[in-house]
Design a protein around this motif. Structure first.
Motif, mmCIF file in Angstrom:
data_model
loop_
_atom_site.group_PDB
_atom_site.id
_atom_site.type_symbol
_atom_site.label_atom_id
_atom_site.label_comp_id
_atom_site.label_asym_id
_atom_site.label_seq_id
_atom_site.Cartn_x
_atom_site.Cartn_y
_atom_site.Cartn_z
ATOM 1 N N GLY A 10 0.841 -1.198 0.000
ATOM 2 C CA GLY A 10 0.000 0.000 0.000
ATOM 3 C C GLY A 10 0.871 1.241 0.000
ATOM 4 N N ILE A 11 0.340 2.302 0.565
ATOM 5 C CA ILE A 11 1.052 3.586 0.543
ATOM 6 C C ILE A 11 2.362 3.504 1.347
ATOM 7 N N SER A 12 2.303 2.922 2.531
ATOM 8 C CA SER A 12 3.508 2.933 3.376
ATOM 9 C C SER A 12 4.540 1.913 2.899
ATOM 10 N N GLY A 13 4.074 0.706 2.566
ATOM 11 C CA GLY A 13 5.007 -0.333 2.124
ATOM 12 C C GLY A 13 5.694 0.047 0.824
ATOM 13 N N ILE A 30 5.431 -7.926 -1.246
ATOM 14 C CA ILE A 30 4.337 -8.891 -1.468
ATOM 15 C C ILE A 30 3.054 -8.166 -1.116
ATOM 16 N N ASP A 31 2.109 -8.148 -2.023
ATOM 17 C CA ASP A 31 0.889 -7.381 -1.745
ATOM 18 C C ASP A 31 -0.362 -8.155 -2.123
ATOM 19 N N SER A 32 -1.340 -8.126 -1.217
ATOM 20 C CA SER A 32 -2.600 -8.832 -1.477
ATOM 21 C C SER A 32 -3.656 -7.925 -2.105
ATOM 22 N N LYS A 34 -5.275 -4.988 -1.323
ATOM 23 C CA LYS A 34 -6.456 -4.412 -0.664
ATOM 24 C C LYS A 34 -6.147 -3.088 0.033
ATOM 25 N N SER A 35 -5.305 -2.283 -0.579
ATOM 26 C CA SER A 35 -4.995 -0.989 0.047
ATOM 27 C C SER A 35 -6.271 -0.187 0.272
ATOM 28 N N GLN A 36 -6.363 0.453 1.439
ATOM 29 C CA GLN A 36 -7.548 1.272 1.750
ATOM 30 C C GLN A 36 -7.693 2.449 0.793
ATOM 31 N N ILE A 37 -6.583 2.921 0.255
ATOM 32 C CA ILE A 37 -6.669 4.120 -0.589
ATOM 33 C C ILE A 37 -7.413 3.815 -1.900
ATOM 34 N N GLY A 75 0.291 -11.512 -3.816
ATOM 35 C CA GLY A 75 0.208 -12.687 -2.954
ATOM 36 C C GLY A 75 -0.125 -12.275 -1.532
ATOM 37 N N THR A 76 -0.381 -13.290 -0.719
ATOM 38 C CA THR A 76 -0.715 -13.043 0.692
ATOM 39 C C THR A 76 0.279 -13.783 1.567
ATOM 40 N N VAL A 77 0.881 -13.042 2.478
ATOM 41 C CA VAL A 77 1.801 -13.684 3.426
ATOM 42 C C VAL A 77 0.976 -14.337 4.529
ATOM 43 N N SER A 158 -1.645 8.154 12.656
ATOM 44 C CA SER A 158 -3.000 8.456 12.179
ATOM 45 C C SER A 158 -3.229 7.847 10.802
ATOM 46 N N SER A 159 -4.516 7.705 10.455
ATOM 47 C CA SER A 159 -4.879 7.097 9.175
ATOM 48 C C SER A 159 -4.966 8.159 8.083
ATOM 49 N N GLN A 160 -3.823 8.533 7.526
ATOM 50 C CA GLN A 160 -3.774 9.492 6.421
ATOM 51 C C GLN A 160 -2.663 9.064 5.478
ATOM 52 N N SER A 161 -2.917 9.212 4.183
ATOM 53 C CA SER A 161 -1.968 8.664 3.216
ATOM 54 C C SER A 161 -0.599 9.343 3.299
ATOM 55 N N VAL A 162 -0.561 10.647 3.514
ATOM 56 C CA VAL A 162 0.753 11.299 3.542
ATOM 57 C C VAL A 162 1.565 10.853 4.759
ATOM 58 N N ILE A 163 0.868 10.562 5.852
ATOM 59 C CA ILE A 163 1.567 10.078 7.053
ATOM 60 C C ILE A 163 2.089 8.659 6.804
HETATM 61 C C1 LIG Z 1 -12.877 4.969 3.299
HETATM 62 C C2 LIG Z 1 -11.496 5.544 3.457
HETATM 63 C C3 LIG Z 1 -11.243 6.840 3.011
HETATM 64 C C4 LIG Z 1 -9.964 7.397 3.169
HETATM 65 N N1 LIG Z 1 -9.756 8.660 2.706
HETATM 66 C C5 LIG Z 1 -8.530 9.216 2.831
HETATM 67 C C6 LIG Z 1 -8.287 10.535 2.333
HETATM 68 O O1 LIG Z 1 -9.165 11.197 1.769
HETATM 69 N N2 LIG Z 1 -7.035 11.047 2.488
HETATM 70 C C7 LIG Z 1 -6.023 10.356 3.103
HETATM 71 O O2 LIG Z 1 -4.914 10.864 3.214
HETATM 72 N N3 LIG Z 1 -6.229 9.097 3.569
HETATM 73 C C8 LIG Z 1 -7.459 8.522 3.456
HETATM 74 N N4 LIG Z 1 -7.669 7.250 3.925
HETATM 75 C C9 LIG Z 1 -6.562 6.548 4.621
HETATM 76 C C10 LIG Z 1 -5.554 5.924 3.657
HETATM 77 O O3 LIG Z 1 -6.216 5.035 2.797
HETATM 78 C C11 LIG Z 1 -4.510 5.207 4.497
HETATM 79 O O4 LIG Z 1 -3.884 6.141 5.342
HETATM 80 C C12 LIG Z 1 -3.418 4.528 3.674
HETATM 81 O O5 LIG Z 1 -3.958 3.667 2.699
HETATM 82 C C13 LIG Z 1 -2.539 3.730 4.635
HETATM 83 O O6 LIG Z 1 -1.457 3.186 3.928
HETATM 84 P P1 LIG Z 1 -0.833 1.793 4.407
HETATM 85 O O7 LIG Z 1 0.262 1.481 3.494
HETATM 86 O O8 LIG Z 1 -0.552 1.849 5.854
HETATM 87 O O9 LIG Z 1 -2.050 0.755 4.220
HETATM 88 P P2 LIG Z 1 -2.772 0.336 2.871
HETATM 89 O O10 LIG Z 1 -2.621 1.362 1.841
HETATM 90 O O11 LIG Z 1 -4.151 -0.096 3.258
HETATM 91 O O12 LIG Z 1 -1.917 -0.939 2.413
HETATM 92 C C14 LIG Z 1 -1.812 -2.119 3.158
HETATM 93 C C15 LIG Z 1 -1.556 -3.232 2.158
HETATM 94 O O13 LIG Z 1 -1.163 -4.412 2.842
HETATM 95 C C16 LIG Z 1 -1.713 -5.524 2.154
HETATM 96 N N5 LIG Z 1 -1.706 -6.661 3.043
HETATM 97 C C17 LIG Z 1 -2.327 -6.802 4.242
HETATM 98 N N6 LIG Z 1 -2.060 -8.016 4.776
HETATM 99 C C18 LIG Z 1 -1.239 -8.651 3.880
HETATM 100 C C19 LIG Z 1 -0.616 -9.934 3.861
HETATM 101 N N7 LIG Z 1 -0.756 -10.804 4.871
HETATM 102 N N8 LIG Z 1 0.147 -10.274 2.785
HETATM 103 C C20 LIG Z 1 0.319 -9.384 1.753
HETATM 104 N N9 LIG Z 1 -0.250 -8.158 1.739
HETATM 105 C C21 LIG Z 1 -1.012 -7.794 2.778
HETATM 106 C C22 LIG Z 1 -3.104 -5.032 1.748
HETATM 107 O O14 LIG Z 1 -3.676 -5.816 0.697
HETATM 108 C C23 LIG Z 1 -2.799 -3.595 1.324
HETATM 109 O O15 LIG Z 1 -2.511 -3.513 -0.064
HETATM 110 C C24 LIG Z 1 -8.931 6.656 3.787
HETATM 111 C C25 LIG Z 1 -9.191 5.349 4.237
HETATM 112 C C26 LIG Z 1 -10.454 4.804 4.082
HETATM 113 C C27 LIG Z 1 -10.716 3.426 4.601
#
Ligand SMILES: Cc1cc2nc3c(=O)[nH]c(=O)nc-3n(C[C@H](O)[C@H](O)[C@H](O)COP(=O)(O)OP(=O)(O)OC[C@H]3O[C@@H](n4cnc5c(N)ncnc54)[C@H](O)[C@@H]3O)c2cc1C
Length: 189
Positions: A10-13, A30-32, A34-37, A75-77, A158-163
């Motif tokens: 996702g965004i952080s990885g 390795i990514d499954s 389902k990123s929230q973004i 894939g999924t770990v 916090s749950s924000q993409s830039v963070i």
């Molecule tokens: C409805 C909603 C609206 C949002 N709106 C905003 C917004 O307007 N602005 C903003 O800045 N942020 C927003 N966000 C938050 C933003 O989506 C997150 O901050 C960001 O996606 C977090 O990045 P991440 O990499 O931590 O997680 P994610 O981007 O969710 O990535 C995690 C990844 O890990 C993968 N994964 C999980 N388990 C496994 C496993 N076992 N094996 C392999 N892969 C795995 C998942 O499939 C996913 O791809 C929103 C979130 C939601 C839910």
């Protein structure tokens, strides 16, 4: 054996992988998928980008990581085993990978961390009260397990993409600093 394996593209990885791959470390994600973004039709709060769809932002990060040399696998770990000086990572489809550094960037998914014995608590920065974090993570994502890093929400942020992106970068820089033996900086000309 890989230098760096990032679980979660996702965004952080993806951001962590950009830094370690650009720095010359053998890096895989390795990514499954389902990123929230992906759920966000328009992102207006990513500084420097006035407006972008969530999938496009995610796709750009993946493209940058791959361009820097990251191997990107779908894939999924399923499990992680700690060996003497490496982690053995098993995927649901039976594949196994070994890595020196492991970055857990799975956002709301906690199963890998639970299986490694991490203590979880509520991440109070998310109002629902349902999201978890690991206690005792360093600001740069370091955990008490040597060479194992945790990003973003699971690190109590916090749950924000830039963070998420900034924290992934911070994890990448921390790994690069250890590997190069000095504080790592990426300065483009
Ligand atoms: C409805 C909603 C609206 C949002 N709106 C905003 C917004 O307007 N602005 C903003 O800045 N942020 C927003 N966000 C938050 C933003 O989506 C997150 O901050 C960001 O996606 C977090 O990045 P991440 O990499 O931590 O997680 P994610 O981007 O969710 O990535 C995690 C990844 O890990 C993968 N994964 C999980 N388990 C496994 C496993 N076992 N094996 C392999 N892969 C795995 C998942 O499939 C996913 O791809 C929103 C979130 C939601 C839910």
């Amino acid at each position: 054996m890989l230098n760096v394996l990032v679980v979660g593209g996702g965004i952080s990885g993806g951001s962590a992988a950009i830094y370690t791959a650009q720095g010359g470390l053998d890096t895989a994600v390795i990514d499954s998928g389902k990123s929230q973004i992906k759920q966000v039709s328009k992102v207006f709060n990513y500084p420097g980008i006035k407006e972008i769809t969530g999938p496009e932002l995610l796709g750009n990060i993946k493209e940058q990581a791959v361009a820097a040399g990251t191997e990107w696998f779908e894939g999924t770990v399923q499990s992680v085993e700690q060996k003497e000086s490496a982690f053995e990572v098993s995927l649901a489809d039976g594949r196994k990978l070994e890595t020196k550094y492991l970055v857990v960037a799975t956002n709301i998914q906690t199963s890998i961390l639970e299986s490694l014995g991490f203590e979880l608590a509520v991440n109070e920065k998310v109002p629902s009260g349902k999201i978890k974090k690991v206690l005792g993570i360093d600001p740069d994502g370091k955990t008490h397990i040597p060479n194992l890093y945790i990003t973003s929400l699971l690190a109590g942020l916090s749950s924000q993409s830039v963070i998420a992106s900034g924290h992934g970068a911070s994890v990448g820089i921390s790994i690069m600093s250890i590997e190069t033996g000095k504080s790592y900086m990426w300065h483009d000309k």
